[in-house]
Design a protein around this motif. Structure first.
Motif, PDB file in Angstrom:
ATOM      1  N   LYS A 178       0.837  -1.202   0.000  1.00 15.64           N
ATOM      2  CA  LYS A 178       0.000   0.000   0.000  1.00 15.64           C
ATOM      3  C   LYS A 178       0.875   1.257   0.000  1.00 15.64           C
ATOM      4  O   LYS A 178       1.969   1.269   0.547  1.00 15.64           O
ATOM      5  CB  LYS A 178      -0.912   0.050   1.221  1.00 15.64           C
ATOM      6  N   THR A 179       0.366   2.316  -0.592  1.00 13.09           N
ATOM      7  CA  THR A 179       1.023   3.624  -0.535  1.00 13.09           C
ATOM      8  C   THR A 179       0.199   4.530   0.364  1.00 13.09           C
ATOM      9  O   THR A 179      -0.982   4.269   0.619  1.00 13.09           O
ATOM     10  CB  THR A 179       1.121   4.255  -1.940  1.00 13.09           C
ATOM     11  N   SER A 180       0.811   5.607   0.835  1.00 10.45           N
ATOM     12  CA  SER A 180       0.051   6.533   1.679  1.00 10.45           C
ATOM     13  C   SER A 180      -1.084   7.181   0.874  1.00 10.45           C
ATOM     14  O   SER A 180      -2.164   7.423   1.402  1.00 10.45           O
ATOM     15  CB  SER A 180       0.960   7.599   2.281  1.00 10.45           C
ATOM     16  N   TYR A 181      -0.865   7.433  -0.410  1.00  7.56           N
ATOM     17  CA  TYR A 181      -1.919   7.973  -1.274  1.00  7.56           C
ATOM     18  C   TYR A 181      -3.093   6.995  -1.351  1.00  7.56           C
ATOM     19  O   TYR A 181      -4.243   7.388  -1.251  1.00  7.56           O
ATOM     20  CB  TYR A 181      -1.354   8.231  -2.672  1.00  7.56           C
ATOM     21  N   GLU A 182      -2.780   5.716  -1.497  1.00  8.40           N
ATOM     22  CA  GLU A 182      -3.811   4.684  -1.600  1.00  8.40           C
ATOM     23  C   GLU A 182      -4.605   4.553  -0.309  1.00  8.40           C
ATOM     24  O   GLU A 182      -5.822   4.356  -0.327  1.00  8.40           O
ATOM     25  CB  GLU A 182      -3.152   3.359  -1.957  1.00  8.40           C
ATOM     26  N   VAL A 232      -7.757   4.418  -3.621  1.00  7.53           N
ATOM     27  CA  VAL A 232      -7.453   3.996  -4.996  1.00  7.53           C
ATOM     28  C   VAL A 232      -5.947   4.054  -5.191  1.00  7.53           C
ATOM     29  O   VAL A 232      -5.257   4.857  -4.564  1.00  7.53           O
ATOM     30  CB  VAL A 232      -8.148   4.877  -6.062  1.00  7.53           C
ATOM     31  N   LYS A 233      -5.446   3.188  -6.078  1.00  6.07           N
ATOM     32  CA  LYS A 233      -4.016   3.226  -6.378  1.00  6.07           C
ATOM     33  C   LYS A 233      -3.697   4.521  -7.120  1.00  6.07           C
ATOM     34  O   LYS A 233      -4.475   4.975  -7.949  1.00  6.07           O
ATOM     35  CB  LYS A 233      -3.620   2.033  -7.235  1.00  6.07           C
ATOM     36  N   PRO A 234      -2.540   5.138  -6.842  1.00  6.75           N
ATOM     37  CA  PRO A 234      -2.191   6.380  -7.536  1.00  6.75           C
ATOM     38  C   PRO A 234      -1.836   6.119  -8.994  1.00  6.75           C
ATOM     39  O   PRO A 234      -1.259   5.089  -9.334  1.00  6.75           O
ATOM     40  CB  PRO A 234      -0.983   6.892  -6.761  1.00  6.75           C
ATOM     41  N   ASP A 235      -2.211   7.038  -9.860  1.00  6.28           N
ATOM     42  CA  ASP A 235      -1.850   6.978 -11.276  1.00  6.28           C
ATOM     43  C   ASP A 235      -0.452   7.566 -11.411  1.00  6.28           C
ATOM     44  O   ASP A 235      -0.238   8.744 -11.120  1.00  6.28           O
ATOM     45  CB  ASP A 235      -2.856   7.763 -12.111  1.00  6.28           C
TER      46      ASP A 235
END
Length: 92
Positions: free
Chosen positions: A38-42, A47-50
């Motif tokens: 996981k990312t902090s944006y996600e 949603v997954k970051p573009d």
């Protein structure tokens, strides 16, 4: 951050732009401090970051000259360096 500036052969006075770029990229990267994969944006936006829009720091690019500053037979673009991701712009 300093590695980015040194690799791009840029002066240390541009550290602010480098910090903003690092923070932007860090928020879209996985971290061992978060859930695996996981990312902090996600986590924040569910949603997954573009990342298709990412560019190389200090990439040669062309910026459009404002219409009110353009001359009839003059250039419409000028050469510039890509220095990061502005928060208020969706495309560049």
């Amino acid at each position: 951050m300093y590695a980015m500036l040194n690799h791009a052969c840029l002066p240390q006075l541009l550290w602010g732009e480098a910090v903003l770029c690092v923070a932007y990229l860090f928020n879209r990267s996985e971290s061992h401090a978060l859930l695996p994969g996981k990312t902090s944006y996600e986590i924040l936006h569910a949603v997954k970051p573009d990342i298709s829009h990412l560019h190389i720091f200090r990439l040669c690019c062309f910026a459009r000259i404002l219409l009110e500053l353009q001359e009839k037979m003059g250039p419409h673009l000028h050469e510039a360096l890509f220095m990061g991701y502005p928060p208020s712009v969706k495309a560049w």
